[in-house]
Design a protein around this motif. Structure first.
Motif, PDB file in Angstrom:
ATOM      1  N   PHE A   1       0.701  -1.071  -0.071  1.00 35.41           N
ATOM      2  CA  PHE A   1      -0.042  -0.176   0.151  1.00 35.41           C
ATOM      3  C   PHE A   1       0.805   1.221  -0.102  1.00 35.41           C
ATOM      4  O   PHE A   1       1.794   1.452   0.859  1.00 35.41           O
ATOM      5  CB  PHE A   1      -0.832   0.084   1.036  1.00 35.41           C
TER       6      PHE A   1
ATOM      7  N   THR B   1      -9.559  -4.866   5.351  1.00 31.60           N
ATOM      8  CA  THR B   1      -9.585  -4.312   3.832  1.00 31.60           C
ATOM      9  C   THR B   1      -8.803  -2.871   3.654  1.00 31.60           C
ATOM     10  O   THR B   1      -8.587  -2.261   4.920  1.00 31.60           O
ATOM     11  CB  THR B   1     -11.061  -4.048   3.647  1.00 31.60           C
ATOM     12  N   THR B   2      -8.733  -2.400   2.609  1.00 28.89           N
ATOM     13  CA  THR B   2      -8.171  -1.116   2.291  1.00 28.89           C
ATOM     14  C   THR B   2      -9.040  -0.059   3.089  1.00 28.89           C
ATOM     15  O   THR B   2      -8.379   0.752   3.837  1.00 28.89           O
ATOM     16  CB  THR B   2      -8.198  -0.772   1.051  1.00 28.89           C
TER      17      THR B   2
ATOM     18  N   SER C   1      -7.612   2.100   6.371  1.00 30.45           N
ATOM     19  CA  SER C   1      -7.461   3.556   6.471  1.00 30.45           C
ATOM     20  C   SER C   1      -7.979   4.216   7.649  1.00 30.45           C
ATOM     21  O   SER C   1      -7.293   5.117   7.970  1.00 30.45           O
ATOM     22  CB  SER C   1      -8.006   4.193   5.126  1.00 30.45           C
TER      23      SER C   1
ATOM     24  N   LEU D   1      -5.150   5.236   0.955  1.00 33.06           N
ATOM     25  CA  LEU D   1      -4.209   3.738   0.961  1.00 33.06           C
ATOM     26  C   LEU D   1      -4.341   3.434  -0.628  1.00 33.06           C
ATOM     27  O   LEU D   1      -5.569   3.305  -1.152  1.00 33.06           O
ATOM     28  CB  LEU D   1      -4.708   2.621   1.514  1.00 33.06           C
TER      29      LEU D   1
ATOM     30  N   GLU E   1      -4.156   0.775  -3.156  1.00 36.78           N
ATOM     31  CA  GLU E   1      -3.980  -0.692  -3.284  1.00 36.78           C
ATOM     32  C   GLU E   1      -3.425  -0.984  -4.591  1.00 36.78           C
ATOM     33  O   GLU E   1      -2.736  -1.801  -4.589  1.00 36.78           O
ATOM     34  CB  GLU E   1      -5.400  -1.258  -3.199  1.00 36.78           C
TER      35      GLU E   1
ATOM     36  N   ARG F   1      -8.058   2.785  -4.988  1.00 33.33           N
ATOM     37  CA  ARG F   1      -7.636   3.290  -3.558  1.00 33.33           C
ATOM     38  C   ARG F   1      -8.732   3.683  -2.508  1.00 33.33           C
ATOM     39  O   ARG F   1     -10.050   3.599  -3.204  1.00 33.33           O
ATOM     40  CB  ARG F   1      -6.928   4.906  -3.682  1.00 33.33           C
TER      41      ARG F   1
END
Length: 131
Positions: free
Chosen positions: A32, A83-84, A88, A117, A119, A124
């Motif tokens: 990331f 997860t992203t 975050s 972030l 990805e 993102r």
């Protein structure tokens, strides 16, 4: 509103054990790119929102516990889909605590923070809120 944004990155591993995630159910790696944006209504007498060097140091310190970790093995993330979007928010809370503690020596100017972030070059996610 003024803003300063700094960047770092983390390499992690994790899995998403649910059919919702298709092929990402198994353990896989991710790199990331992490951006931290600091927002203020005004700048100081030196023309700064925050000192960029201090912001870079603070972001590195927040990311250090995640670097090269399998997030499935991090106790505080047990049972959580990392997860992203989740990450975050996690990084936001850690960075907001740094800002509130005075680590950026911003004299309370920073009112809002956004953690993004990236990805990949195609996707993102971010978390943004008042501090």
């Amino acid at each position: 509103m003024y803003a300063v944004e700094v960047r770092d990155h983390i390499m992690i591993a994790h899995s998403f054990p649910s059919p919702v995630f298709g092929p990402a159910q198994g353990v896989h790696g991710a790199t990331f790119t992490v951006d931290a944006a600091f927002f203020a209504d005004d700048i100081d007498e030196h023309g700064l929102v925050v000192d960029i060097g201090l912001a870079i140091e603070a972001l590195a310190a927040v990311l250090e516990p995640l670097r090269y970790k399998n997030l499935d093995e991090v106790p505080q993330f047990k049972g959580i889909f990392t997860t992203t979007e989740f990450l975050s928010g996690h990084i936001f809370r850690e960075m907001a605590a740094k800002v509130r503690s005075g680590a950026l020596k911003d004299a309370g100017r920073v009112k809002r923070l956004r953690i993004t972030l990236h990805e990949s070059h195609m996707a993102r996610g971010w978390f943004e809120a008042e501090i």
